[in-house]
Design an enzyme around this catalytic site. Structure first.
Site, PDB file in Angstrom:
ATOM      1  N   CYS A   1      69.840  33.495  42.741  1.00 43.76           N
ATOM      2  CA  CYS A   1      69.827  34.960  42.795  1.00 43.76           C
ATOM      3  C   CYS A   1      69.769  35.504  44.223  1.00 43.76           C
ATOM      4  O   CYS A   1      68.957  35.045  45.022  1.00 43.76           O
ATOM      5  CB  CYS A   1      68.602  35.416  42.012  1.00 43.76           C
ATOM      6  SG  CYS A   1      68.387  37.167  42.036  1.00 43.76           S
TER       7      CYS A   1
ATOM      8  N   GLU B   1      48.472  20.374  53.414  1.00 47.90           N
ATOM      9  CA  GLU B   1      47.496  19.399  52.929  1.00 47.90           C
ATOM     10  C   GLU B   1      47.846  18.931  51.508  1.00 47.90           C
ATOM     11  O   GLU B   1      47.544  17.813  51.106  1.00 47.90           O
ATOM     12  CB  GLU B   1      46.115  20.076  52.911  1.00 47.90           C
ATOM     13  CG  GLU B   1      44.958  19.185  52.575  1.00 47.90           C
ATOM     14  CD  GLU B   1      43.674  20.015  52.437  1.00 47.90           C
ATOM     15  OE1 GLU B   1      42.750  19.791  53.213  1.00 47.90           O
ATOM     16  OE2 GLU B   1      43.612  20.878  51.549  1.00 47.90           O
TER      17      GLU B   1
ATOM     18  N   ARG C   1      75.815  42.504  32.676  1.00 47.83           N
ATOM     19  CA  ARG C   1      74.419  42.213  32.989  1.00 47.83           C
ATOM     20  C   ARG C   1      73.883  43.159  34.080  1.00 47.83           C
ATOM     21  O   ARG C   1      72.699  43.353  34.239  1.00 47.83           O
ATOM     22  CB  ARG C   1      74.356  40.758  33.482  1.00 47.83           C
ATOM     23  CG  ARG C   1      72.992  40.246  33.687  1.00 47.83           C
ATOM     24  CD  ARG C   1      73.010  38.763  33.937  1.00 47.83           C
ATOM     25  NE  ARG C   1      71.671  38.274  33.766  1.00 47.83           N
ATOM     26  CZ  ARG C   1      70.763  38.256  34.727  1.00 47.83           C
ATOM     27  NH1 ARG C   1      71.072  38.638  35.941  1.00 47.83           N
ATOM     28  NH2 ARG C   1      69.549  37.831  34.481  1.00 47.83           N
TER      29      ARG C   1
ATOM     30  N   GLY D   1      62.822  32.806  35.599  1.00 45.02           N
ATOM     31  CA  GLY D   1      63.384  32.503  36.918  1.00 45.02           C
ATOM     32  C   GLY D   1      62.334  32.063  37.925  1.00 45.02           C
ATOM     33  O   GLY D   1      61.152  32.396  37.819  1.00 45.02           O
ATOM     34  N   GLY D   2      62.790  31.278  38.872  1.00 46.20           N
ATOM     35  CA  GLY D   2      61.931  30.908  39.994  1.00 46.20           C
ATOM     36  C   GLY D   2      60.979  29.749  39.729  1.00 46.20           C
ATOM     37  O   GLY D   2      60.117  29.462  40.567  1.00 46.20           O
TER      38      GLY D   2
HETATM   39  P1  IMP Z   1      66.214  29.814  37.793  1.00 47.97           P
HETATM   40  O1  IMP Z   1      65.497  29.170  36.646  1.00 47.97           O
HETATM   41  O2  IMP Z   1      65.340  29.976  38.992  1.00 47.97           O
HETATM   42  O3  IMP Z   1      67.501  29.135  38.113  1.00 47.97           O
HETATM   43  O4  IMP Z   1      66.535  31.309  37.349  1.00 47.97           O
HETATM   44  C1  IMP Z   1      67.268  31.609  36.188  1.00 47.97           C
HETATM   45  C2  IMP Z   1      67.256  33.098  35.977  1.00 47.97           C
HETATM   46  O5  IMP Z   1      67.913  33.778  37.057  1.00 47.97           O
HETATM   47  C3  IMP Z   1      67.996  33.586  34.748  1.00 47.97           C
HETATM   48  O6  IMP Z   1      67.293  33.443  33.554  1.00 47.97           O
HETATM   49  C4  IMP Z   1      68.284  35.037  35.088  1.00 47.97           C
HETATM   50  O7  IMP Z   1      67.187  35.886  34.809  1.00 47.97           O
HETATM   51  C5  IMP Z   1      68.466  34.999  36.583  1.00 47.97           C
HETATM   52  N1  IMP Z   1      69.888  35.022  36.975  1.00 47.97           N
HETATM   53  C6  IMP Z   1      70.935  34.411  36.398  1.00 47.97           C
HETATM   54  N2  IMP Z   1      72.064  34.616  37.096  1.00 47.97           N
HETATM   55  C7  IMP Z   1      71.723  35.395  38.136  1.00 47.97           C
HETATM   56  C8  IMP Z   1      72.456  35.934  39.221  1.00 47.97           C
HETATM   57  O8  IMP Z   1      73.653  35.716  39.414  1.00 47.97           O
HETATM   58  N3  IMP Z   1      71.753  36.729  40.068  1.00 47.97           N
HETATM   59  C9  IMP Z   1      70.434  36.993  39.901  1.00 47.97           C
HETATM   60  N4  IMP Z   1      69.682  36.451  38.936  1.00 47.97           N
HETATM   61  C10 IMP Z   1      70.342  35.665  38.053  1.00 47.97           C
END
Ligand code: IMP
Length: 503
Positions: free
Chosen positions: A319, A485, A418, A359-360
């Protein structure tokens, strides 16, 4: 004047869990990871729960039918991506629903007039040795026999030999009727020492195969998530534009739960979409909404009637939303804030609306932290994109096996719905990148390892369930020096690959 939040927004890597008291009973086998997927009233059970707190991202490079079946087998749910035509998304959903646990629809059909060379080519293409021989060589043809690798010897037979000369003809097959249960099918398999049992309808069309090895695997998956007809539970992404057509098609195909897929969900478009669903289906269709990053966004979508709410803007691995638009919030802070609003909402209304941290997630422990911060489950993209069951291509990059992984907001996915902000405007800039992630093998192996770590950490925290973790977890902020650490330090590491799957 603008509202300025003084606290910096933080990510999961800025926190650690502090152990709590662990009793004798607090062992990983006793940990339950069951968690609600959709809202429920106080004292009632949710209509849908997950057996593990993981769902797969609504993305072209992540959630196809094979991954959906593999994840449901482990107890989670996939949301089949919506950035495709309604017909092809519905077809993917239907494919998952046809894969009744233990009943496998044939993807290898061949005609009696085909040759051994055709059989070998088909085996190479599908990776499956068992083929249905049908009158016309198509899925809809009458079953006239089957071919397995026991029926031919490549070294002794001419490749032009016709299938009809070496197949096991229908008259010699033991078959099961379409309404047979899995355990009845298994009894026949054992009684007749078969490797597979073709299941046929009254017109002699193949419905599915039941394989001996799959029955065993069915027993190996105690957490598998099935509907009342023993079919895998599956979700599907929708958007705020074509829902009047997409939702009916997905429901017809058998989707168990929907989710509005949007980078930013605090909008009238999401409320309109949910309202249309409620007006047309009442509460029978379950729909999640999002994404939001604060209590106001949560409250808006909860009032609009969402069944669950996703959290996260800008934290996804692919993202670039924060760089492009300057919106978003650190995933840990966003989760904490939304969880607080969820708890207040529950107190006020008696309705518990599950929240999903989306995400993240980079390290397995981020999942435990997200749960500790109040998430009921997490959505992962990068994590699942690495697995063999994901629909993305496996490629070799500089001698390393990689899987392609691209964002829904990338030029490759072109998922402008989206990023819908109403009106006629289409996506004019990208919010995601196209990338590679290291190939990591099968979903089962990786999910088992990840969840084993989650269960162990929960035991260290003295918690046997997700609600206990949400209530009792103690979390501390870490300083940048304590992060150093936390890894191996001041030594020369000999084995860099102590946990290759995580990389
Ligand atoms: P990851 O697990 O960190 O790879 O994040 C996945 C999540 O990123 C997805 O479930 C979406 O909410 C978000 N996402 C998917 N495609 C995009 C993008 O192109 N831009 C920004 N966020 C995205």
């Amino acid at each position: 004047m603008a509202i300025i939040l003084k606290e910096p927004s933080r990510t999961f890597s800025e926190y650690l869990l502090i152990p709590g008291y662990t009793s004798e009973n607090c062992v990983p086998e006793n940990v339950s990871l069951k968690t609600p997927l959709v809202k429920f009233k106080k004292g009632e059970e949710p209509a849908l729960s997950l057996n593990i707190p993981m769902v797969s991202a609504i993305m072209q490079s992540v959630s196809g039918p094979d991954l959906a079946c593999a994840l449901a087998r482990e107890g989670g749910v996939s949301f089949i991506f919506g950035s495709q035509s309604i017909a092809s998304q519905a077809k993917m959903v239907a494919k998952v629903k046809q894969t009744k646990a233990g009943f496998v629809p044939s993807d290898s059909n061949i005609s009696p007039e085909n040759t051994l060379a055709d059989v070998l080519a088909l085996k190479e293409k599908t990776g499956h040795a068992t083929m249905a021989v049908t009158e016309n060589g198509q899925e809809d043809g009458k079953l006239v026999g089957i071919v397995t690798s026991r029926d031919y010897r490549v070294s002794r037979m001419d490749r032009s030999t016709k299938v009809k000369e070496f197949m096991t003809p229908y008259e010699k097959l033991i078959v099961g009727k379409a309404d047979i249960s899995l355990s009845e099918a298994n009894d026949i398999i054992w009684e007749h020492k078969l490797n597979q049992l073709p299941i046929v309808d009254e017109d002699q069309h193949l419905v599915a195969f039941v394989f001996r090895k799959d029955y065993e695997s069915h027993k190996d998956h105690p957490l598998e998530l099935l509907d009342n007809q023993k079919r895998y539970i599956v979700g599907a992404g929708i958007n705020t534009r074509d829902y009047e057509k997409r939702v009916p098609a997905l429901i017809e195909a058998g989707a168990d739960v929907l989710c509005i897929d949007s980078s930013e969900g605090y909008s009238c478009w999401q409320a309109n979409t949910i309202k249309w669903i409620r007006d047309n289906y009442g509460d029978s269709v379950k729909v999640g909404a999002g994404n939001v990053v604060d209590g106001d966004g949560f409250r808006f979508l909860a009032d609009a009637g969402a069944d669950f709410i996703k959290i996260g803007i800008g934290g996804g691995s692919i993202c670039i939303t924060r760089e492009q638009k300057g919106i978003g919030r650190g995933q840990a802070t966003a989760t904490l804030d939304v969880a607080k609003a969820r708890d207040e909402y529950y107190k006020e209304t008696g309705v518990y609306v599950p929240i999903c941290s989306d995400g993240g997630i980079v390290h397995d422990y981020h999942i435990t932290l997200a749960l500790a911060f109040g998430a009921d489950f997490v959505m992962l993209g990068r994590y699942f994109a690495r697995f063999k069951e994901a629909p993305n291509k496996l490629v070799s990059v500089n001698g390393n096996y990689m899987k392609e992984y691209w964002g829904e907001g990338s030029a490759r996915a072109r998922n402008w719905q989206r990023y819908d902000v109403g009106g006629d405007a289409k996506m004019s800039f990208v919010e995601g990148v196209d990338s590679y992630v290291p190939y990591a093998g099968s979903l089962k192996e990786n999910v088992s390892l990840t969840l084993s770590k989650v269960r162990h950490t929960m035991c260290n925290c003295g918690c046997l369930s997700i609600p206990e973790l949400q209530k009792n977890a103690k979390v501390t902020l870490v300083s940048s020096t304590s992060i150093v650490e936390g890894g191996a330090h001041d030594v020369v590491v000999r084995d860099q690959n102590f946990d290759a799957r995580e990389k």
